[in-house]
Design a protein around this motif. Structure first.
Motif, mmCIF file in Angstrom:
data_model
loop_
_atom_site.group_PDB
_atom_site.id
_atom_site.type_symbol
_atom_site.label_atom_id
_atom_site.label_comp_id
_atom_site.label_asym_id
_atom_site.label_seq_id
_atom_site.Cartn_x
_atom_site.Cartn_y
_atom_site.Cartn_z
ATOM 1 N N ASP A 1 -2.858 5.866 1.960
ATOM 2 C CA ASP A 1 -2.969 6.032 3.723
ATOM 3 C C ASP A 1 -1.672 7.106 3.609
ATOM 4 N N MET B 1 -7.713 -4.069 6.229
ATOM 5 C CA MET B 1 -6.611 -4.821 6.932
ATOM 6 C C MET B 1 -6.899 -5.551 8.348
ATOM 7 N N VAL B 2 -8.134 -5.238 9.393
ATOM 8 C CA VAL B 2 -8.441 -5.419 10.608
ATOM 9 C C VAL B 2 -8.840 -6.879 10.532
ATOM 10 N N MET C 1 0.801 -0.776 -0.430
ATOM 11 C CA MET C 1 0.154 0.001 0.068
ATOM 12 C C MET C 1 0.583 1.096 -0.108
ATOM 13 N N GLY D 1 -8.873 -9.054 7.238
ATOM 14 C CA GLY D 1 -7.849 -9.982 6.377
ATOM 15 C C GLY D 1 -6.122 -10.312 7.932
ATOM 16 N N LEU D 2 -6.248 -9.151 8.536
ATOM 17 C CA LEU D 2 -5.115 -9.434 9.833
ATOM 18 C C LEU D 2 -5.744 -10.568 10.674
ATOM 19 N N THR E 1 1.558 5.262 0.732
ATOM 20 C CA THR E 1 1.269 5.994 1.716
ATOM 21 C C THR E 1 2.165 7.552 1.222
ATOM 22 N N ARG F 1 -9.988 0.636 3.857
ATOM 23 C CA ARG F 1 -9.298 0.008 3.612
ATOM 24 C C ARG F 1 -8.417 -0.240 5.323
ATOM 25 N N PHE F 2 -9.220 0.013 6.335
ATOM 26 C CA PHE F 2 -8.689 0.190 8.079
ATOM 27 C C PHE F 2 -9.570 -1.729 7.969
ATOM 28 N N GLU F 3 -10.991 -1.122 7.871
ATOM 29 C CA GLU F 3 -11.806 -2.647 8.184
ATOM 30 C C GLU F 3 -11.339 -3.192 7.713
#
Length: 155
Positions: free
Chosen positions: A26, A48-49, A1, A51-52, A3, A44-46
């Motif tokens: 980001d 990432m969370v 990603m 996926g993690l 930045t 993107r945050f959701e």
């Protein structure tokens, strides 16, 4: 990603420069007297969370079914594990997996990051046999003195 990096003051003074950058990346806001901040779109945050969380749970399932495979995966990604004694290596993998899984579920990954840093530091100590020997003792206490407990001796 990708930045983009901006001084924090740019967010305060020229918001129109910062917010468009969030369309495709980001944003890291650099602060002089404090930790940098990261801005990202919630989508993107959701992602990432989620996926993690999926990756951590999948790895935990593999670890429960085949601990040796989990160790092998971690050793591939964390080559410094080889410096740890075998029993400490298992303890390290267990602690890291547990912290990663808990962090993926809660979004609190600082305990995982802290444990990762601490275990790597421990492994680096073990990589130096002389340092390891000195830290394991015995210690020469001939020049030492007893120090009272702060606040008195009540316990």
């Amino acid at each position: 990603m990708a930045t983009h990096t901006f001084p924090f003051s740019t967010l305060i003074n020229k918001q129109t420069s910062v917010f468009p950058a969030l369309d495709d990346a980001d944003v890291i806001l650099e602060r002089r007297d404090a930790e940098n901040l990261v801005l990202m779109r919630s989508e993107r945050f959701e992602a990432m969370v989620k996926g993690l969380s999926l990756a951590a749970r999948s790895l935990a399932i593999i670890a429960k079914a085949n601990r040796a495979l989990a160790e092998e995966v971690f050793a591939e990604e964390l080559p410094w594990l080889t410096w740890l004694p075998a029993d400490a290596r298992l303890e390290c993998v267990t602690e890291l997996l547990d912290n990663l899984l808990a962090g993926a579920e809660t979004g609190l990954l600082l305990p995982f990051s802290r444990a990762l840093r601490e275990w790597q530091s421990t492994a680096e100590v073990y990589s130096d046999p002389e340092l390891t020997r000195r830290l394991l003792g015995p210690f020469d206490t001939t020049d030492s003195s007893i120090v009272e407990r702060p606040g008195g001796t009540d316990g």
